[in-house]
Design a protein around this motif. Structure first.
Motif, PDB file in Angstrom:
ATOM      1  N   ARG A   1      36.798 -59.229   1.179  1.00  0.00           N
ATOM      2  CA  ARG A   1      35.702 -59.879   1.891  1.00  0.00           C
ATOM      3  C   ARG A   1      36.179 -61.226   2.385  1.00  0.00           C
ATOM      4  O   ARG A   1      36.854 -61.960   1.675  1.00  0.00           O
ATOM      5  CB  ARG A   1      34.498 -60.077   0.965  1.00  0.00           C
ATOM      6  N   ASP A   2      35.795 -61.536   3.606  1.00  0.00           N
ATOM      7  CA  ASP A   2      36.060 -62.846   4.191  1.00  0.00           C
ATOM      8  C   ASP A   2      34.807 -63.244   4.946  1.00  0.00           C
ATOM      9  O   ASP A   2      34.539 -62.726   6.032  1.00  0.00           O
ATOM     10  CB  ASP A   2      37.282 -62.788   5.113  1.00  0.00           C
ATOM     11  N   GLY A   3      34.017 -64.109   4.357  1.00  0.00           N
ATOM     12  CA  GLY A   3      32.731 -64.475   4.948  1.00  0.00           C
ATOM     13  C   GLY A   3      31.761 -63.318   4.874  1.00  0.00           C
ATOM     14  O   GLY A   3      31.557 -62.731   3.819  1.00  0.00           O
ATOM     15  N   ASP A   4      31.189 -62.952   6.023  1.00  0.00           N
ATOM     16  CA  ASP A   4      30.224 -61.856   6.057  1.00  0.00           C
ATOM     17  C   ASP A   4      30.869 -60.500   6.326  1.00  0.00           C
ATOM     18  O   ASP A   4      30.178 -59.491   6.399  1.00  0.00           O
ATOM     19  CB  ASP A   4      29.161 -62.130   7.128  1.00  0.00           C
ATOM     20  N   ALA A   5      32.183 -60.457   6.481  1.00  0.00           N
ATOM     21  CA  ALA A   5      32.868 -59.189   6.761  1.00  0.00           C
ATOM     22  C   ALA A   5      33.465 -58.615   5.480  1.00  0.00           C
ATOM     23  O   ALA A   5      34.212 -59.286   4.772  1.00  0.00           O
ATOM     24  CB  ALA A   5      33.967 -59.400   7.796  1.00  0.00           C
ATOM     25  N   VAL A   6      33.115 -57.365   5.184  1.00  0.00           N
ATOM     26  CA  VAL A   6      33.630 -56.662   4.009  1.00  0.00           C
ATOM     27  C   VAL A   6      34.281 -55.367   4.486  1.00  0.00           C
ATOM     28  O   VAL A   6      33.712 -54.643   5.305  1.00  0.00           O
ATOM     29  CB  VAL A   6      32.494 -56.327   3.019  1.00  0.00           C
ATOM     30  N   LYS A   7      35.489 -55.088   3.980  1.00  0.00           N
ATOM     31  CA  LYS A   7      36.181 -53.834   4.292  1.00  0.00           C
ATOM     32  C   LYS A   7      36.730 -53.268   2.995  1.00  0.00           C
ATOM     33  O   LYS A   7      37.146 -54.020   2.118  1.00  0.00           O
ATOM     34  CB  LYS A   7      37.343 -54.067   5.257  1.00  0.00           C
ATOM     35  N   GLY A   8      36.723 -51.953   2.893  1.00  0.00           N
ATOM     36  CA  GLY A   8      37.259 -51.350   1.684  1.00  0.00           C
ATOM     37  C   GLY A   8      37.360 -49.848   1.785  1.00  0.00           C
ATOM     38  O   GLY A   8      37.004 -49.241   2.798  1.00  0.00           O
ATOM     39  N   ALA A   9      37.848 -49.278   0.714  1.00  0.00           N
ATOM     40  CA  ALA A   9      37.980 -47.833   0.627  1.00  0.00           C
ATOM     41  C   ALA A   9      37.986 -47.434  -0.844  1.00  0.00           C
ATOM     42  O   ALA A   9      38.377 -48.217  -1.705  1.00  0.00           O
ATOM     43  CB  ALA A   9      39.266 -47.365   1.291  1.00  0.00           C
ATOM     44  N   TYR A  10      37.518 -46.221  -1.099  1.00  0.00           N
ATOM     45  CA  TYR A  10      37.658 -45.671  -2.442  1.00  0.00           C
ATOM     46  C   TYR A  10      37.898 -44.175  -2.336  1.00  0.00           C
ATOM     47  O   TYR A  10      37.587 -43.545  -1.330  1.00  0.00           O
ATOM     48  CB  TYR A  10      36.456 -45.996  -3.335  1.00  0.00           C
ATOM     49  N   SER A  11      38.497 -43.647  -3.373  1.00  0.00           N
ATOM     50  CA  SER A  11      38.720 -42.203  -3.438  1.00  0.00           C
ATOM     51  C   SER A  11      38.533 -41.757  -4.870  1.00  0.00           C
ATOM     52  O   SER A  11      38.724 -42.534  -5.805  1.00  0.00           O
ATOM     53  CB  SER A  11      40.111 -41.830  -2.930  1.00  0.00           C
ATOM     54  N   LEU A  12      38.125 -40.501  -5.029  1.00  0.00           N
ATOM     55  CA  LEU A  12      37.955 -39.953  -6.371  1.00  0.00           C
ATOM     56  C   LEU A  12      38.086 -38.451  -6.340  1.00  0.00           C
ATOM     57  O   LEU A  12      37.849 -37.807  -5.326  1.00  0.00           O
ATOM     58  CB  LEU A  12      36.614 -40.361  -6.974  1.00  0.00           C
ATOM     59  N   HIS A  13      38.495 -37.906  -7.471  1.00  0.00           N
ATOM     60  CA  HIS A  13      38.557 -36.461  -7.665  1.00  0.00           C
ATOM     61  C   HIS A  13      37.190 -36.042  -8.191  1.00  0.00           C
ATOM     62  O   HIS A  13      36.713 -36.566  -9.194  1.00  0.00           O
ATOM     63  CB  HIS A  13      39.637 -36.096  -8.679  1.00  0.00           C
ATOM     64  N   GLN A  14      36.574 -35.114  -7.527  1.00  0.00           N
ATOM     65  CA  GLN A  14      35.252 -34.658  -7.923  1.00  0.00           C
ATOM     66  C   GLN A  14      35.374 -33.471  -8.877  1.00  0.00           C
ATOM     67  O   GLN A  14      36.410 -32.819  -8.931  1.00  0.00           O
ATOM     68  CB  GLN A  14      34.442 -34.291  -6.681  1.00  0.00           C
ATOM     69  N   PRO A  15      34.317 -33.188  -9.642  1.00  0.00           N
ATOM     70  CA  PRO A  15      34.371 -32.105 -10.633  1.00  0.00           C
ATOM     71  C   PRO A  15      34.715 -30.734 -10.044  1.00  0.00           C
ATOM     72  O   PRO A  15      35.291 -29.889 -10.723  1.00  0.00           O
ATOM     73  CB  PRO A  15      32.958 -32.101 -11.229  1.00  0.00           C
ATOM     74  N   ASP A  16      34.393 -30.499  -8.766  1.00  0.00           N
ATOM     75  CA  ASP A  16      34.689 -29.195  -8.160  1.00  0.00           C
ATOM     76  C   ASP A  16      36.139 -29.082  -7.679  1.00  0.00           C
ATOM     77  O   ASP A  16      36.525 -28.088  -7.083  1.00  0.00           O
ATOM     78  CB  ASP A  16      33.723 -28.903  -7.016  1.00  0.00           C
ATOM     79  N   GLY A  17      36.952 -30.118  -7.914  1.00  0.00           N
ATOM     80  CA  GLY A  17      38.356 -30.096  -7.516  1.00  0.00           C
ATOM     81  C   GLY A  17      38.643 -30.728  -6.169  1.00  0.00           C
ATOM     82  O   GLY A  17      39.792 -30.921  -5.798  1.00  0.00           O
ATOM     83  N   SER A  18      37.611 -31.046  -5.411  1.00  0.00           N
ATOM     84  CA  SER A  18      37.828 -31.687  -4.116  1.00  0.00           C
ATOM     85  C   SER A  18      38.045 -33.191  -4.306  1.00  0.00           C
ATOM     86  O   SER A  18      37.771 -33.742  -5.365  1.00  0.00           O
ATOM     87  CB  SER A  18      36.641 -31.432  -3.185  1.00  0.00           C
ATOM     88  N   HIS A  19      38.553 -33.818  -3.267  1.00  0.00           N
ATOM     89  CA  HIS A  19      38.784 -35.263  -3.288  1.00  0.00           C
ATOM     90  C   HIS A  19      37.876 -35.890  -2.237  1.00  0.00           C
ATOM     91  O   HIS A  19      37.817 -35.419  -1.105  1.00  0.00           O
ATOM     92  CB  HIS A  19      40.227 -35.601  -2.937  1.00  0.00           C
ATOM     93  N   ARG A  20      37.194 -36.958  -2.613  1.00  0.00           N
ATOM     94  CA  ARG A  20      36.358 -37.701  -1.670  1.00  0.00           C
ATOM     95  C   ARG A  20      37.098 -38.979  -1.296  1.00  0.00           C
ATOM     96  O   ARG A  20      37.536 -39.722  -2.164  1.00  0.00           O
ATOM     97  CB  ARG A  20      35.010 -38.045  -2.276  1.00  0.00           C
ATOM     98  N   HIS A  21      37.214 -39.248   0.000  1.00  0.00           N
ATOM     99  CA  HIS A  21      37.857 -40.457   0.509  1.00  0.00           C
ATOM    100  C   HIS A  21      36.835 -41.180   1.382  1.00  0.00           C
ATOM    101  O   HIS A  21      36.313 -40.595   2.340  1.00  0.00           O
ATOM    102  CB  HIS A  21      39.079 -40.117   1.359  1.00  0.00           C
ATOM    103  N   VAL A  22      36.556 -42.431   1.077  1.00  0.00           N
ATOM    104  CA  VAL A  22      35.567 -43.200   1.824  1.00  0.00           C
ATOM    105  C   VAL A  22      36.199 -44.507   2.285  1.00  0.00           C
ATOM    106  O   VAL A  22      36.756 -45.251   1.478  1.00  0.00           O
ATOM    107  CB  VAL A  22      34.321 -43.512   0.958  1.00  0.00           C
ATOM    108  N   HIS A  23      36.127 -44.768   3.581  1.00  0.00           N
ATOM    109  CA  HIS A  23      36.519 -46.049   4.158  1.00  0.00           C
ATOM    110  C   HIS A  23      35.240 -46.687   4.686  1.00  0.00           C
ATOM    111  O   HIS A  23      34.463 -46.030   5.381  1.00  0.00           O
ATOM    112  CB  HIS A  23      37.517 -45.866   5.300  1.00  0.00           C
ATOM    113  N   TYR A  24      35.007 -47.950   4.353  1.00  0.00           N
ATOM    114  CA  TYR A  24      33.768 -48.587   4.763  1.00  0.00           C
ATOM    115  C   TYR A  24      34.025 -50.008   5.260  1.00  0.00           C
ATOM    116  O   TYR A  24      35.038 -50.620   4.956  1.00  0.00           O
ATOM    117  CB  TYR A  24      32.748 -48.604   3.620  1.00  0.00           C
ATOM    118  N   HIS A  25      33.091 -50.482   6.050  1.00  0.00           N
ATOM    119  CA  HIS A  25      33.107 -51.875   6.495  1.00  0.00           C
ATOM    120  C   HIS A  25      31.668 -52.305   6.761  1.00  0.00           C
ATOM    121  O   HIS A  25      30.804 -51.483   7.047  1.00  0.00           O
ATOM    122  CB  HIS A  25      33.994 -52.073   7.735  1.00  0.00           C
TER     123      HIS A  25
END
Length: 123
Positions: free
Chosen positions: A76-100
Motif C-alpha cells: 500500500r502506498d497512500g490510497d492505492a493497494v495492490k496484492g495477490a493471494y493463492s491457495l489450494h482448495q479442498p477439491d484440489g484446485s488452486h485459486r489465484h487472486v490479483h487485486y487492486h
C-alpha cells in the motif's frame, strides 16, 4: 488493529504448523512511517495528525500433511493497494487472486482457478 490481528494469525499458524514437522511458514512486514502532518479540527485548540500510509507484507504457508498451502503479498502506498493471494482448495484446485484498490476506481479482483488432473497408473 491490523498488526494485532496479523500477529494473532501468525501465532495460530506457528502453533498449527509445529505439530506436523514438515511444514513451512514465512512472513515479512515492512512499515514505512512518513512524517506526521497536522490536520486542524473545527475547534482551534484541537489537532489531528495524519501519516501517509505505506506498507508491504507477505506470508507463505506450506503444510503438505494437512494440505494447507497458501500465500499472500500486498503493498500500500497512500490510497492505492495492490496484492495477490493463492491457495489450494479442498477439491484440489488452486485459486489465484490479483487485486487492486484506490480512491478513484474502487476495489477490483481478478480471480482464476486452475486444476491439476491426476492420471492414475495401473500396474
Amino acid at each position: 488493529m491490523f498488526s494485532k490481528v496479523f500477529c494473532l494469525f501468525l501465532l495460530v499458524v506457528v502453533v498449527a504448523v509445529e505439530g506436523y514437522g514438515h511444514a513451512f511458514s514465512s512472513n515479512h512486514i515492512s512499515r514505512h512511517d512518513g512524517h506526521h502532518e497536522a490536520v486542524h479540527g473545527h475547534d482551534h485548540g484541537h489537532h489531528d495528525y495524519y501519516t501517509h500510509p505505506k506498507y508491504e507484507f507477505d506470508y507463505k504457508v506450506e503444510d503438505h500433511h494437512t494440505g494447507d498451502i497458501k500465500s499472500q503479498h500486498e503493498h500500500r502506498d497512500g490510497d492505492a493497494v495492490k496484492g495477490a493471494y493463492s491457495l489450494h482448495q479442498p477439491d484440489g484446485s488452486h485459486r489465484h487472486v490479483h487485486y487492486h484498490a484506490d480512491d478513484h476506481s474502487g476495489f477490483h479482483a481478478d480471480v482464476k482457478y486452475s486444476t491439476h488432473h491426476i492420471v492414475p497408473h495401473h500396474h
